[in-house]
Scaffold this motif. Structure first.
Motif, PDB file in Angstrom:
ATOM      1  N   UNK A  66     -36.829  12.231 -98.880  1.00 46.03           N
ATOM      2  CA  UNK A  66     -38.140  12.245 -99.548  1.00 46.03           C
ATOM      3  C   UNK A  66     -39.006  13.346 -98.943  1.00 46.03           C
ATOM      4  N   UNK A  67     -39.837  13.968 -99.789  1.00 44.94           N
ATOM      5  CA  UNK A  67     -40.658  15.083 -99.311  1.00 44.94           C
ATOM      6  C   UNK A  67     -42.091  14.920 -99.803  1.00 44.94           C
ATOM      7  N   UNK A  68     -43.024  15.048 -98.872  1.00 43.70           N
ATOM      8  CA  UNK A  68     -44.442  14.892 -99.226  1.00 43.70           C
ATOM      9  C   UNK A  68     -45.123  16.204 -99.584  1.00 43.70           C
ATOM     10  N   UNK A  69     -44.349  17.277 -99.658  1.00 40.16           N
ATOM     11  CA  UNK A  69     -44.980  18.570 -99.867  1.00 40.16           C
ATOM     12  C   UNK A  69     -45.229  18.837-101.346  1.00 40.16           C
ATOM     13  N   UNK A  70     -45.558  17.815-102.086  1.00 39.19           N
ATOM     14  CA  UNK A  70     -45.864  18.005-103.498  1.00 39.19           C
ATOM     15  C   UNK A  70     -47.305  17.587-103.715  1.00 39.19           C
ATOM     16  N   UNK A  71     -47.794  17.887-104.897  1.00 36.79           N
ATOM     17  CA  UNK A  71     -49.194  17.579-105.151  1.00 36.79           C
ATOM     18  C   UNK A  71     -49.327  16.314-106.005  1.00 36.79           C
ATOM     19  N   UNK A  72     -48.313  15.438-105.912  1.00 35.13           N
ATOM     20  CA  UNK A  72     -48.352  14.196-106.683  1.00 35.13           C
ATOM     21  C   UNK A  72     -49.231  13.166-105.979  1.00 35.13           C
ATOM     22  N   UNK A  73     -49.743  12.225-106.756  1.00 34.92           N
ATOM     23  CA  UNK A  73     -50.565  11.171-106.163  1.00 34.92           C
ATOM     24  C   UNK A  73     -49.697  10.178-105.402  1.00 34.92           C
ATOM     25  N   UNK A  74     -48.499   9.926-105.951  1.00 37.36           N
ATOM     26  CA  UNK A  74     -47.606   8.968-105.304  1.00 37.36           C
ATOM     27  C   UNK A  74     -46.939   9.615-104.094  1.00 37.36           C
TER      28      UNK A  74
ATOM     29  N   UNK B 253     -33.808  17.286 -85.865  1.00 41.48           N
ATOM     30  CA  UNK B 253     -32.690  18.077 -85.352  1.00 41.48           C
ATOM     31  C   UNK B 253     -32.721  18.095 -83.835  1.00 41.48           C
ATOM     32  N   UNK B 254     -31.539  17.965 -83.264  1.00 47.04           N
ATOM     33  CA  UNK B 254     -31.440  17.930 -81.797  1.00 47.04           C
ATOM     34  C   UNK B 254     -31.735  19.318 -81.242  1.00 47.04           C
ATOM     35  N   UNK B 255     -32.718  19.373 -80.379  1.00 50.55           N
ATOM     36  CA  UNK B 255     -33.032  20.635 -79.692  1.00 50.55           C
ATOM     37  C   UNK B 255     -33.897  21.602 -80.473  1.00 50.55           C
ATOM     38  N   UNK B 256     -34.589  21.156 -81.477  1.00 48.16           N
ATOM     39  CA  UNK B 256     -35.497  22.082 -82.151  1.00 48.16           C
ATOM     40  C   UNK B 256     -35.630  21.803 -83.629  1.00 48.16           C
ATOM     41  N   UNK B 257     -36.257  22.752 -84.313  1.00 49.62           N
ATOM     42  CA  UNK B 257     -36.496  22.582 -85.736  1.00 49.62           C
ATOM     43  C   UNK B 257     -36.008  23.794 -86.504  1.00 49.62           C
ATOM     44  N   UNK B 258     -34.955  23.639 -87.285  1.00 50.70           N
ATOM     45  CA  UNK B 258     -34.509  24.781 -88.085  1.00 50.70           C
ATOM     46  C   UNK B 258     -35.409  24.952 -89.304  1.00 50.70           C
ATOM     47  N   UNK B 259     -36.242  25.957 -89.306  1.00 53.98           N
ATOM     48  CA  UNK B 259     -37.172  26.163 -90.401  1.00 53.98           C
ATOM     49  C   UNK B 259     -36.452  26.342 -91.712  1.00 53.98           C
ATOM     50  N   UNK B 260     -37.047  25.906 -92.746  1.00 55.34           N
ATOM     51  CA  UNK B 260     -36.646  26.118 -94.133  1.00 55.34           C
ATOM     52  C   UNK B 260     -35.520  25.211 -94.602  1.00 55.34           C
ATOM     53  N   UNK B 261     -34.818  24.508 -93.743  1.00 52.56           N
ATOM     54  CA  UNK B 261     -33.703  23.659 -94.179  1.00 52.56           C
ATOM     55  C   UNK B 261     -34.152  22.792 -95.339  1.00 52.56           C
TER      56      UNK B 261
ATOM     57  N   UNK C  30     -40.911  22.436 -94.501  1.00 55.26           N
ATOM     58  CA  UNK C  30     -39.724  22.564 -95.355  1.00 55.26           C
ATOM     59  C   UNK C  30     -40.085  23.429 -96.567  1.00 55.26           C
ATOM     60  N   UNK C  31     -39.064  23.966 -97.198  1.00 50.85           N
ATOM     61  CA  UNK C  31     -39.315  24.757 -98.406  1.00 50.85           C
ATOM     62  C   UNK C  31     -39.524  23.813 -99.576  1.00 50.85           C
ATOM     63  N   UNK C  32     -40.557  24.079-100.354  1.00 53.92           N
ATOM     64  CA  UNK C  32     -40.859  23.187-101.473  1.00 53.92           C
ATOM     65  C   UNK C  32     -41.905  23.777-102.379  1.00 53.92           C
ATOM     66  N   UNK C  33     -42.574  22.932-103.156  1.00 52.12           N
ATOM     67  CA  UNK C  33     -43.575  23.436-104.113  1.00 52.12           C
ATOM     68  C   UNK C  33     -44.679  24.259-103.453  1.00 52.12           C
ATOM     69  N   UNK C  34     -45.115  23.830-102.264  1.00 52.00           N
ATOM     70  CA  UNK C  34     -46.185  24.569-101.589  1.00 52.00           C
ATOM     71  C   UNK C  34     -45.721  25.968-101.206  1.00 52.00           C
ATOM     72  N   UNK C  35     -44.434  26.099-100.920  1.00 49.19           N
ATOM     73  CA  UNK C  35     -43.895  27.416-100.556  1.00 49.19           C
ATOM     74  C   UNK C  35     -44.033  28.372-101.739  1.00 49.19           C
ATOM     75  N   UNK C  36     -43.620  27.901-102.910  1.00 48.28           N
ATOM     76  CA  UNK C  36     -43.687  28.758-104.100  1.00 48.28           C
ATOM     77  C   UNK C  36     -45.140  29.110-104.444  1.00 48.28           C
ATOM     78  N   UNK C  37     -46.042  28.127-104.281  1.00 47.62           N
ATOM     79  CA  UNK C  37     -47.471  28.405-104.541  1.00 47.62           C
ATOM     80  C   UNK C  37     -47.960  29.522-103.641  1.00 47.62           C
ATOM     81  N   UNK C  38     -47.534  29.477-102.383  1.00 54.68           N
ATOM     82  CA  UNK C  38     -47.980  30.490-101.423  1.00 54.68           C
ATOM     83  C   UNK C  38     -47.411  31.863-101.751  1.00 54.68           C
ATOM     84  N   UNK C  39     -46.125  31.879-102.081  1.00 53.93           N
ATOM     85  CA  UNK C  39     -45.495  33.154-102.432  1.00 53.93           C
ATOM     86  C   UNK C  39     -46.217  33.746-103.647  1.00 53.93           C
ATOM     87  N   UNK C  40     -46.519  32.894-104.600  1.00 55.10           N
ATOM     88  CA  UNK C  40     -47.203  33.328-105.825  1.00 55.10           C
ATOM     89  C   UNK C  40     -48.587  33.906-105.485  1.00 55.10           C
TER      90      UNK C  40
END
Lengths: 203, 263
Positions: free
Chosen positions: A79-87, A195-203, B186-196
């Motif tokens: 699940x990812x919270x990086x959206x602009x949804x209310x839920x 992740x063990x030992x750090x954070x791999x960005x963008x995964x 993480x890469x997601x909707x906010x990433x695309x908004x920023x690139x835009x």
């Protein structure tokens, strides 16, 4: 122009301090809000420890289905919270998780087929299991298993890893990232987006 | 027939030109901007800057047109591009011009920079213009890279991912750079908004005034050439202007005045 006028200070010290203070306050008022606004995800992450993926376990599969000598690849939706949804948790981030046994050897504990595992057995299996991200530790491209070479290869810059995810060639500075995972008594493998030992960005 | 028509047209438009000049100085500005002496050697090489400006203008125009169909969301970005290419009339042409002119732009800027370097045009008093040019190259490079990600296909996504990963290796601020560009961890909707936002608003807003500064400094110092070549050419240009003005004032043919001056 008289000598008195020429010697007169164009700006008194008090005026200078007053103007300087006022200028600083105005500069701060004009610059801080937009900068903080733009950096808010970074600030929340760096100082607040916030992640886009909520803390929680997601089931991968079972230890009984991981073969010897090659990886079992799972497609996981966190699940990812990086959206602009209310839920909350409405979005999702899809990742590929590669599970292998240490050196490709299936542990002898699994000899008896599917069954309930004892705590000692789950601990032993956890020790023998590699749960790896498919993101190359160099620049994040997805690595792929090549059965004929018995290695993971990265298509972007030629990173090479062995079956344990250890870097054996190319530019990667470290091994493949390992997920935090646990093996439960029914043999199910659960992973967290950590992740063990750090954070791999963008995964 | 033709000279008479030309004279009549000129006479008819003269009041409007005078009116415009009085209020905006646009005519004299245009003359000053267009009639600038350039070095006699390597003429074509000095058109690379103009070619760059033309391609950037093309980028702006086609970019605005693409915005009418593009949807900056992870669900619809690629679909909207697909629609532009296959459903919108001339969509393939507009996007093709945007794509290929962006590629040519990078190449032409490289050649322009090479010409500037090889001809020594970065030397005093043009150092500042060289620095502005370097800034412009950086901006164009980031624009090209962010445009790549806007497609949100496998190629564009992983190119951006590699870019962010490179940014994450920056000393001290690496984590900040990554989370800023991702809009999270993480890469997601906010990433695309920023690139835009970066591709469509931030970078063009930085590019346009810097191009203005670049052109202003170019006109201020002129194209690079030897002092001798310049002084000779400038003297000739001034003389021609003076003769023309005098011939208009005195109502004497220009050729006669030139002959008198020679004698």
């Amino acid at each position: 122009m008289s000598e008195e006028e020429l010697n007169k200070e164009p700006l008194t010290r008090a005026q200078f301090l007053w103007l300087g203070s006022l200028g600083s306050v105005m500069a701060a008022v004009l610059t801080i809000p937009p900068v903080v606004y733009l950096l808010s995800p970074s600030i929340k992450h760096q100082f607040g420890g916030r992640s886009d993926v909520p803390d929680g376990w997601v089931e991968l599969g079972s230890v009984f289905e991981v073969p010897g000598g090659e990886p079992k690849v799972y497609r996981v939706e966190f699940p990812q919270d990086q959206t602009y949804d209310y839920e909350p948790d409405e979005g999702e981030i899809v990742e590929a998780v590669m599970v292998t046994w240490k050196d490709g050897q299936v542990p002898s504990v699994l000899g008896g087929g599917r069954r309930t595992l004892s705590p000692a057995e789950t601990e032993e299996l956890s020790h023998d299991l590699n749960v790896k991200s498919n993101a190359c530790a160099h620049l994040g491209c997805p690595v792929r298993w090549f059965p004929d070479r018995h290695q993971f290869l990265c298509p972007c810059h030629g990173g090479i890893y062995d079956i344990n995810g250890r870097v054996v060639g190319g530019p990667p500075p470290k091994n493949l990232w390992s997920y935090v995972f646990e093996v439960r008594e029914d043999g199910a493998i659960y992973v967290k987006h950590e992740f063990i030992g750090g954070e791999p960005w963008v995964v | 027939m033709y000279p008479r028509m030309k004279a009549r047209t000129k006479a008819a438009l003269q009041p409007f030109a005078d009116w415009l000049e009085e209020r905006t100085s646009l005519i004299s500005f245009g003359q000053k901007a267009l009639y600038e002496p350039v070095p006699t050697r390597g003429r074509w090489l000095y058109t690379l800057g103009s070619a760059t400006l033309f391609l950037i203008t093309l980028q702006f125009l086609t970019g605005i047109l693409l915005l009418f169909y593009y949807a900056p969301t992870t669900d619809h970005a690629w679909d909207s591009i697909y629609y532009t290419m296959h459903e919108a009339y001339f969509g393939r042409l507009i996007r093709g011009i945007h794509f290929w002119s962006a590629n040519f732009l990078v190449a032409v800027i490289g050649l322009h920079m090479m010409r500037t370097f090889i001809s020594g045009s970065y030397k005093a008093p043009r150092e500042l213009n060289w620095l502005v040019g370097v800034l412009l190259i950086f901006i164009v490079a980031i624009m090209a890279f962010s445009g790549y990600a806007l497609r949100w296909d496998q190629e564009g996504f992983y190119a951006w991912e590699v870019g962010i990963k490179i940014g994450s290796y920056s000393p001290v601020v690496g984590d900040w750079v990554s989370t800023f560009l991702l809009g999270g961890d993480t890469a997601g909707p906010a990433t695309l908004s920023r690139v835009f936002a970066i591709h469509v608003w931030l970078l063009p807003a930085a590019l346009a005034p810097l191009i203005g500064v670049h052109l202003f400094l170019l006109r201020l110092h002129g194209q690079f050439g030897s002092a001798f070549e310049y002084s000779e050419r400038l003297a000739k240009l001034r003389k021609t202007r003076q003769v023309r003005e005098l011939s208009e004032e005195e109502d004497v043919p220009q050729e006669e005045l030139e002959k008198e001056l020679e004698e």
